[in-house]
Design an enzyme around this catalytic site. Sequence first.
Site, mmCIF file in Angstrom:
data_model
loop_
_atom_site.group_PDB
_atom_site.id
_atom_site.type_symbol
_atom_site.label_atom_id
_atom_site.label_comp_id
_atom_site.label_asym_id
_atom_site.label_seq_id
_atom_site.Cartn_x
_atom_site.Cartn_y
_atom_site.Cartn_z
ATOM 1 N N THR A 1 43.059 59.049 89.650
ATOM 2 C CA THR A 1 42.607 59.720 88.426
ATOM 3 C C THR A 1 41.707 60.867 88.814
ATOM 4 O O THR A 1 40.918 60.737 89.749
ATOM 5 C CB THR A 1 41.771 58.741 87.568
ATOM 6 N N VAL B 1 46.807 50.794 78.977
ATOM 7 C CA VAL B 1 45.757 51.805 79.105
ATOM 8 C C VAL B 1 44.748 51.300 80.133
ATOM 9 O O VAL B 1 44.395 50.124 80.131
ATOM 10 C CB VAL B 1 45.062 52.052 77.742
ATOM 11 N N GLY C 1 42.188 50.180 87.183
ATOM 12 C CA GLY C 1 41.471 50.149 85.911
ATOM 13 C C GLY C 1 41.136 48.749 85.438
ATOM 14 O O GLY C 1 40.052 48.504 84.898
#
Length: 320
Positions: free
Chosen positions: A151, A180, A205
């Site tokens: 990211t 997500v 994540g």
Amino acid sequence: MKWAIIGTWRMAIEGVTESAVDLNNGAFAGDAIEKAIKIVEDFPYYKSVGYGGLPNENCQVELDAAYMDGDSLSIGAIGGITDFKNPISIVKKLSENTYNCFLVGPGAEVYAAREGFQRENMLTDRAKKYYKKRKNETLDKGLSPYEGHDTVGVICVDKNGKMVAGTSTSGLFMKNKGRVGDSPISGSGFYVDSEVGGAAATGLGEDIMKGCVSYEIVRLMKEGLTPQEAADKAVYELDSKLIRRRGKAGDISVVALNNKGEYGVATNSEGFSFSVAVEDEEPTVYTCNKMKDGKTIYEIASKEWLKAYADRIKAPLTFD
Ligand code: SD4
């Protein structure tokens, strides 16, 4: 005041370099963040952000992004948006909303279209090839589909002492539709408070969210730790906790910056790099060693490392 801008990975350097010029000329931190991240989003060879980002399990590029203003604490975020060119510009605009500032999927697309943001098919032929190869590998050899991610997360302080944070990502390669990650989640993928500093994360994540690591770093800086101490402590504690309670920890890497322009980084994995420019420090790429005894060591990326990186990202794909 001293301006500074720091971003995750080598891929941030072109954006950091251009925004450094603007910051030196007095640019607003929010514009510097938007420009720096747009440059990453637009470059087709960065395969985990924006155009050229790797797709989900259905071969669809779903993008997550966030923007936070460290003065007002306003946040704009999107999850799982498809077919829009610059997620960072959309979230910057969303951060002006009092309500409805975090939108997902079709709702985010309706908003972006209404506000006149540019549509674009973000799936490149190169990304399609990666998808085909990985699909074959995962089906044939049982490899984890989730390897491969990066990211871009950028934190900036401008000459007026205003701080802003931004993130943008295509998330994990081969992720489930609708998945997500941490990148648009306040406190996990990013956090910034102009009275203290900011942080942004990259890695798995699902594990980053278990520790709200970006908020934790800002909290530690508020207690008086330097950005380096805060980054090391937050990552070390989360990594140790995950190993103790779950037997393993995913990749967690962070960049941190305080409002004096001092920065720090930490990583529990091999191969993390970052890009930084400060008023009295040229734009530079650093490579990091995996943290040892709770400390992360980094050094200026060597010419050989930079060349190998440039060769690798553009190397012809030998599979079809
Ligand atoms: C995610 N944290 O979606 C992102 C991916 C990433 O480095 O940063 N990778 O989980």
